[in-house]
Design a protein around this motif. Structure first.
Motif, PDB file in Angstrom:
ATOM      1  N   SER A 193       7.225  -6.538  -7.815  1.00 29.37           N
ATOM      2  CA  SER A 193       8.202  -5.614  -7.246  1.00 29.37           C
ATOM      3  C   SER A 193       7.396  -4.611  -7.653  1.00 29.37           C
ATOM      4  CB  SER A 193       9.741  -5.580  -8.482  1.00 29.37           C
ATOM      5  OG  SER A 193       9.790  -5.938  -9.354  1.00 29.37           O
ATOM      6  N   GLN A 194       6.717  -4.853  -8.686  1.00 27.31           N
ATOM      7  CA  GLN A 194       5.418  -3.725  -8.748  1.00 27.31           C
ATOM      8  C   GLN A 194       4.188  -3.555  -8.429  1.00 27.31           C
ATOM      9  OE1 GLN A 194       6.346  -5.836 -13.625  1.00 27.31           O
ATOM     10  NE2 GLN A 194       5.568  -3.682 -14.123  1.00 27.31           N
ATOM     11  N   LEU A 195       3.956  -4.479  -7.350  1.00 27.30           N
ATOM     12  CA  LEU A 195       3.140  -4.650  -6.572  1.00 27.30           C
ATOM     13  C   LEU A 195       2.908  -3.155  -5.329  1.00 27.30           C
ATOM     14  CD1 LEU A 195       2.970  -8.557  -6.676  1.00 27.30           C
ATOM     15  CD2 LEU A 195       1.122  -7.075  -8.164  1.00 27.30           C
ATOM     16  N   SER A 196       1.556  -3.360  -4.957  1.00 30.03           N
ATOM     17  CA  SER A 196       1.734  -2.360  -3.671  1.00 30.03           C
ATOM     18  C   SER A 196       0.875  -3.183  -3.125  1.00 30.03           C
ATOM     19  CB  SER A 196       1.057  -1.540  -4.463  1.00 30.03           C
ATOM     20  OG  SER A 196       1.409  -0.249  -5.480  1.00 30.03           O
ATOM     21  N   CYS A 197       1.432  -2.378  -1.830  1.00 26.09           N
ATOM     22  CA  CYS A 197       0.138  -3.259  -0.586  1.00 26.09           C
ATOM     23  C   CYS A 197      -1.085  -3.194  -0.775  1.00 26.09           C
ATOM     24  CB  CYS A 197       0.922  -2.867   1.123  1.00 26.09           C
ATOM     25  SG  CYS A 197       0.090  -4.120   2.901  1.00 26.09           S
ATOM     26  N   PRO A 198      -2.293  -4.340  -0.305  1.00 26.51           N
ATOM     27  CA  PRO A 198      -3.339  -3.786  -0.112  1.00 26.51           C
ATOM     28  C   PRO A 198      -3.804  -3.076   1.523  1.00 26.51           C
ATOM     29  CG  PRO A 198      -3.288  -6.013  -0.718  1.00 26.51           C
ATOM     30  CD  PRO A 198      -1.468  -5.739  -0.425  1.00 26.51           C
ATOM     31  N   THR A 224       1.142   5.093  -1.003  1.00 31.15           N
ATOM     32  CA  THR A 224       2.333   5.466  -2.233  1.00 31.15           C
ATOM     33  C   THR A 224       3.769   5.703  -1.630  1.00 31.15           C
ATOM     34  OG1 THR A 224       2.148   6.653  -3.041  1.00 31.15           O
ATOM     35  CG2 THR A 224       4.580   7.412  -3.166  1.00 31.15           C
ATOM     36  N   GLU A 225       3.835   5.520   0.446  1.00 31.36           N
ATOM     37  CA  GLU A 225       3.697   6.120   1.372  1.00 31.36           C
ATOM     38  C   GLU A 225       4.600   4.494   1.621  1.00 31.36           C
ATOM     39  OE1 GLU A 225       4.392   7.484   6.282  1.00 31.36           O
ATOM     40  OE2 GLU A 225       2.931   8.721   4.796  1.00 31.36           O
ATOM     41  N   LEU A 226       3.427   3.623   2.105  1.00 28.84           N
ATOM     42  CA  LEU A 226       3.869   2.750   3.125  1.00 28.84           C
ATOM     43  C   LEU A 226       4.654   1.925   1.627  1.00 28.84           C
ATOM     44  CD1 LEU A 226       3.022   0.145   4.667  1.00 28.84           C
ATOM     45  CD2 LEU A 226       1.060   0.034   3.960  1.00 28.84           C
ATOM     46  N   ASP A 227       4.232   1.887   0.287  1.00 25.40           N
ATOM     47  CA  ASP A 227       5.407   1.421  -0.888  1.00 25.40           C
ATOM     48  C   ASP A 227       6.591   1.225  -0.144  1.00 25.40           C
ATOM     49  OD1 ASP A 227       3.215  -0.012  -1.925  1.00 25.40           O
ATOM     50  OD2 ASP A 227       2.922   0.882  -3.225  1.00 25.40           O
ATOM     51  N   GLY A 228       7.247   3.151   0.075  1.00 28.31           N
ATOM     52  CA  GLY A 228       8.408   3.331  -0.166  1.00 28.31           C
ATOM     53  C   GLY A 228       9.142   2.402   1.266  1.00 28.31           C
ATOM     54  N   ALA A 229       7.760   2.778   2.159  1.00 26.79           N
ATOM     55  CA  ALA A 229       9.058   1.986   3.064  1.00 26.79           C
ATOM     56  C   ALA A 229       8.580   0.334   3.852  1.00 26.79           C
ATOM     57  CB  ALA A 229       7.872   2.039   4.430  1.00 26.79           C
ATOM     58  N   LEU A 230       8.434  -0.648   2.639  1.00 26.62           N
ATOM     59  CA  LEU A 230       8.274  -1.485   2.432  1.00 26.62           C
ATOM     60  C   LEU A 230       9.305  -2.429   0.839  1.00 26.62           C
ATOM     61  CD1 LEU A 230       4.584  -3.066   2.845  1.00 26.62           C
ATOM     62  CD2 LEU A 230       5.953  -2.957   4.386  1.00 26.62           C
ATOM     63  N   ARG A 231       8.993  -1.805   0.702  1.00 25.80           N
ATOM     64  CA  ARG A 231      10.604  -1.396  -0.328  1.00 25.80           C
ATOM     65  C   ARG A 231      11.512  -1.555   0.247  1.00 25.80           C
ATOM     66  NH1 ARG A 231       6.041  -0.205  -3.290  1.00 25.80           N
ATOM     67  NH2 ARG A 231       5.677  -1.478  -6.596  1.00 25.80           N
ATOM     68  N   LYS A 232      12.326  -1.255   1.038  1.00 27.02           N
ATOM     69  CA  LYS A 232      13.570  -0.909   1.928  1.00 27.02           C
ATOM     70  C   LYS A 232      13.769  -2.634   2.704  1.00 27.02           C
ATOM     71  CE  LYS A 232      14.098   4.207   2.656  1.00 27.02           C
ATOM     72  NZ  LYS A 232      12.711   5.127   3.648  1.00 27.02           N
ATOM     73  N   PHE A 233      12.619  -2.658   2.375  1.00 29.22           N
ATOM     74  CA  PHE A 233      13.079  -4.001   3.153  1.00 29.22           C
ATOM     75  C   PHE A 233      13.638  -4.718   2.313  1.00 29.22           C
ATOM     76  CE2 PHE A 233      10.229  -2.664   7.074  1.00 29.22           C
ATOM     77  CZ  PHE A 233      10.808  -2.698   7.368  1.00 29.22           C
ATOM     78  N   ASP A 234      12.595  -5.127   0.937  1.00 31.82           N
ATOM     79  CA  ASP A 234      12.635  -5.783   0.100  1.00 31.82           C
ATOM     80  C   ASP A 234      12.120  -4.886  -1.122  1.00 31.82           C
ATOM     81  OD1 ASP A 234      12.743  -7.967  -1.973  1.00 31.82           O
ATOM     82  OD2 ASP A 234      11.644  -9.432   0.032  1.00 31.82           O
TER      83      ASP A 234
END
Length: 254
Positions: A193-198, A224-234
């Motif tokens: 959950s702490q990871l960010s997308c490469p 940061t923007e992409l992380d926020g979007a992907l965290r909404k999915f999982d």
């Protein structure tokens, strides 16, 4: 496409690409040749460091790098001599040369002897919902001993608005463990959950086409923007979608 439809689409692509077949054409195959934890994490870090450009070239040069380290990267890091470092000087991958590799070996020994290793260092500086502060601190520690100034450019710093693609990819390798045979999950003190997308040109372009990312540059703000979007999915495992975004971009030309 609705949000639920997009999630279903991406979930299906994760399943399609997050399997051992992915390893056959990806640099992650290099650390998969080792079994000792320290060998995996060191070979993974060095491989991730040179993971830009042509993937076949990355794999070829990372394989050569492991040969230079006698197929025992941890032992080489901990027990190398000055003469051993000289044998690395012939290495080159784009702008990463033998001097840089020798410096990385010296800095890695410093981390294992003074900071209890790579996992401990990243864990010490992690925050609840992000490893980006830990990446910044990692770079400070990596270069706190005597070093070549030119080598600093090979480790990104999120505090300078870098997306730190290669280190985030490396952290995915070490932290995620979904028993698919791709990511290792050998760092159990950190959470997926702490990871960010490469974030790279492929994942960035696909994310924009899917409406997950608006920012045009592939920088820290975009991450940061992409992380926020992907965290909404999982929110527990957001970077599993790296497989979907990367696969769509590289293998399908989406």
């Amino acid at each position: 496409m609705t949000k639920n439809e997009l999630k279903d689409f991406l979930d299906a692509k994760v399943i399609e690409y997050n399997n051992p077949k992915f390893n056959e054409s990806d640099p992650i195959q290099i650390p998969h040749t080792f079994t000792l934890k320290e060998d995996i994490e060191i070979s993974g870090f060095l491989t991730a460091t040179i993971s830009w450009g042509n993937r076949k070239s990355i794999i070829k040069n990372a394989t050569h790098m492991m040969a230079l380290l006698d197929q025992a990267p941890y032992d080489f890091v901990m027990n190398h001599s000055e003469k051993d470092l000289e044998t690395l000087k012939s290495f080159v991958h784009r702008t990463f040369n033998g001097d840089d590799l020798a410096q990385f070996i010296v800095s890695l020994k410093h981390i294992y002897t003074q900071h209890n290793g790579l996992e401990a260092l990243f864990t010490t500086h992690a925050v609840t919902d992000s490893l980006q502060p830990a990446i910044h601190q990692f770079k400070q520690v990596f270069f706190e001993n005597e070093h070549l100034q030119r080598t600093q450019k090979h480790i990104s710093d999120p505090n300078k608005n870098s997306a730190a693609k290669r280190i985030n990819m490396y952290l995915r390798w070490m932290v995620r463990n979904d028993n698919t045979g791709v990511d290792f999950g050998i760092w159990d003190k950190l959470s997926p959950s702490q990871l960010s997308c490469p974030l790279d040109v492929h994942s960035g372009n696909v994310a924009r086409k899917l409406g997950l990312l608006n920012r045009k540059q592939n920088d820290g703000k975009a991450l940061t923007e992409l992380d926020g979007a992907l965290r909404k999915f999982d929110k527990k495992d957001p970077v599993k979608y790296d497989f979907a975004l990367f696969g769509l971009g590289v293998f399908e030309g989406f």
